[in-house]
Design a protein around this motif. Structure first.
Motif, PDB file in Angstrom:
ATOM      1  N   ARG A   1      -7.099  -1.378   2.289  1.00 12.38           N
ATOM      2  CA  ARG A   1      -7.236  -0.036   2.583  1.00 12.38           C
ATOM      3  C   ARG A   1      -7.169   0.968   1.755  1.00 12.38           C
ATOM      4  N   ASP A   2      -7.720   2.084   1.824  1.00 17.59           N
ATOM      5  CA  ASP A   2      -7.275   3.315   1.173  1.00 17.59           C
ATOM      6  C   ASP A   2      -5.744   3.363   1.209  1.00 17.59           C
ATOM      7  N   VAL A   3      -5.011   3.810   0.292  1.00 21.05           N
ATOM      8  CA  VAL A   3      -3.719   3.879  -0.022  1.00 21.05           C
ATOM      9  C   VAL A   3      -3.267   5.216   0.347  1.00 21.05           C
ATOM     10  N   VAL A   4      -2.573   4.828   1.607  1.00 24.32           N
ATOM     11  CA  VAL A   4      -2.066   6.226   2.295  1.00 24.32           C
ATOM     12  C   VAL A   4      -0.664   6.113   2.777  1.00 24.32           C
ATOM     13  N   PRO A   5      -0.148   7.309   2.961  1.00 21.11           N
ATOM     14  CA  PRO A   5       1.349   7.278   3.138  1.00 21.11           C
ATOM     15  C   PRO A   5       1.848   6.687   4.546  1.00 21.11           C
TER      16      PRO A   5
ATOM     17  N   GLN B   1       0.797  -1.290  -0.064  1.00 20.13           N
ATOM     18  CA  GLN B   1      -0.011  -0.110  -0.071  1.00 20.13           C
ATOM     19  C   GLN B   1       0.943   1.167  -0.068  1.00 20.13           C
ATOM     20  N   ALA B   2       1.800   1.098   0.787  1.00 18.29           N
ATOM     21  CA  ALA B   2       2.879   2.334   0.820  1.00 18.29           C
ATOM     22  C   ALA B   2       3.518   2.491  -0.269  1.00 18.29           C
ATOM     23  N   LEU B   3       3.959   1.471  -1.120  1.00 21.55           N
ATOM     24  CA  LEU B   3       4.632   1.480  -2.527  1.00 21.55           C
ATOM     25  C   LEU B   3       3.604   2.164  -3.537  1.00 21.55           C
ATOM     26  N   LEU B   4       2.578   1.545  -3.553  1.00 22.79           N
ATOM     27  CA  LEU B   4       1.402   2.044  -4.365  1.00 22.79           C
ATOM     28  C   LEU B   4       1.031   3.842  -4.413  1.00 22.79           C
ATOM     29  N   SER B   5       0.992   4.143  -3.046  1.00 23.73           N
ATOM     30  CA  SER B   5       0.882   5.428  -2.904  1.00 23.73           C
ATOM     31  C   SER B   5       1.799   6.425  -3.629  1.00 23.73           C
ATOM     32  N   ALA B   6       3.056   5.790  -4.049  1.00 24.68           N
ATOM     33  CA  ALA B   6       4.162   6.676  -4.826  1.00 24.68           C
ATOM     34  C   ALA B   6       3.665   6.679  -6.219  1.00 24.68           C
ATOM     35  N   MET B   7       2.518   6.156  -6.349  1.00 25.78           N
ATOM     36  CA  MET B   7       2.120   6.139  -7.950  1.00 25.78           C
ATOM     37  C   MET B   7       0.884   6.862  -8.204  1.00 25.78           C
ATOM     38  N   PRO B   8       1.338   8.381  -8.097  1.00 27.83           N
ATOM     39  CA  PRO B   8       0.033   8.971  -8.136  1.00 27.83           C
ATOM     40  C   PRO B   8      -1.001   8.976  -9.298  1.00 27.83           C
ATOM     41  N   VAL B   9      -0.301   9.032 -10.334  1.00 29.88           N
ATOM     42  CA  VAL B   9      -0.981   8.962 -11.566  1.00 29.88           C
ATOM     43  C   VAL B   9      -2.050   7.820 -11.584  1.00 29.88           C
TER      44      VAL B   9
END
Ligand SMILES: Nc1ncnc2c1ncn2[C@@H]1O[C@H](COP(=O)(O)OP(=O)(O)O)[C@@H](O)[C@H]1O
Ligand SMILES: [Mg+2]
Length: 335
Positions: free
Chosen positions: A327-331, A253-261
């Protein structure tokens, strides 16, 4: 088919020339890659991706476990036969310039391995020349404009294509692409990524795509699987769509939160990515979950017990978390 069975890798003397400290680069990694399949290995720097890729390509040994190709474990292959055995796996590295001899023409760089292959297959010099042209066409390079040039005459993207052509000279069944686009201009990356996908479809080659870039991982393995690695362990594994749509491990989830587009955000907010951390400073206590010190959902149990990789809802998705949850992807706040 490639099987990686519970492979462990310990490097002696990690942490500098004079250090005797052992570094656990891989801790019991298992995965299976069927012919023609694509898998992306993702995880931040130092998590063991390159080590795994090099082990699969026969360029690195392992400390425990077993590597199995088409049912045959490496331990049963006589050492003298191993170079040939590993021809099926070719590694395409990050730095195509470093992989080429600057003083030799690209034609020679391609024809030399092809001559060996020709000998192996009982073919003649005409075959070798035609095959060189065929391979260059296959990777999108103009043979006439390439064969008599030197590595420095090509652009970064062209060099990466050339290195792929050279990897294909031995008719591999698997390409391991380790950060293959990281050093290439952003505008050229997509071309290389689609080249890898095309080769997989056209030649039936499997692709192991190693990257820290989730968007690239998703693109190359869009009909395959994603394997998320954290400190030498697989923490989440599954079909790419499932992982991207509903990651259940807090690290994923943390890794994906770095993929804003991809997540539909205009631009990354502050702290959208978990900062990299110095692995040397990490707690020696490895009884619990390796991710717990960075995890906002960690409980007392996570410090006590190690979460093993288990199936999610009995399906083919795997995760190593006591609290797997979409979960919602959150930092991830890091203290
Ligand atoms: N030849 C080596 N000797 C000692 N330690 C190594 C060696 N290669 C890698 N390591 C260590 O093993 C771990 C995994 O490295 P690596 O596989 O390169 O990770 P990644 O490719 O994910 O960045 C790191 O801690 C790294 O410092
Ligand atoms: Mg690496």
């Amino acid at each position: 088919m490639i099987e990686v069975r519970a492979i462990e890798k310990v490097y002696r003397g990690g942490g500098g020339l004079l250090s005797q400290r052992a570094v656990k680069a891989l801790r019991g990694v298992s995965l299976t890659l069927k012919d023609g399949e694509a898998i992306s290995l993702i995880g931040e720097s130092g998590c063991g991706k390159t080590t795994l890729g090099r082990i699969i390509a026969g360029l690195e040994t392992y400390s425990q476990g077993e590597l199995v190709f088409d049912g045959t474990p490496l331990s049963q292959v006589p050492p003298g036969d191993r170079p040939q055995w590993f021809h099926r796996v070719q590694l395409v590295q990050q730095d195509p310039y470093g992989a080429l001899n600057p003083a030799r023409t690209l034609g020679n760089a391609l024809v030399d391995p092809l001559k060996l292959q020709a000998k192996h297959l009982g073919k003649d010099a005409t075959w070798t020349r035609e095959r060189a042209r065929e391979l260059l066409n296959l990777v999108g390079l103009d043979p006439e404009a390439t064969l008599y040039k030197y590595p420095h005459n090509l652009s970064g993207g062209q060099r990466q294509r050339f290195v792929v052509a050279r990897a294909l000279t031995v008719d591999p069944k698997v390409l391991v692409a380790d950060e293959a686009v990281s050093m290439i201009d952003v505008s050229l990356r997509l071309g290389i990524l689609s080249l890898l996908s095309d080769l997989r479809v056209r030649l039936g080659i499997s692709v192991i795509f190693i990257t820290h870039d989730v968007a690239a991982a998703r693109y190359v393995a869009r009909d395959g699987v994603i394997c998320v690695i954290y400190r030498g362990e697989i923490v989440e594994y599954g079909r790419t769509d499932d992982i991207i749509r509903s990651p259940v491990h807090p690290y994923t989830q943390a890794l994906l939160s770095a993929m804003p587009v991809l997540r539909g955000l205009e631009k990354p907010g502050p702290d959208r990515f978990i900062p990299s951390q110095d692995l040397d400073t990490q707690a020696q206590d490895e009884a619990g979950c390796l991710f717990r010190s960075r995890c906002r959902f960690a409980t007392e149990r996570c410090g006590r017990e190690h979460p093993n990789l288990v199936a999610l809802d009995g399906g083919e998705r795997l995760h190593a978390c006591f609290y797997p949850q979409a979960r919602d992807v959150v930092p991830v706040p890091v203290g």
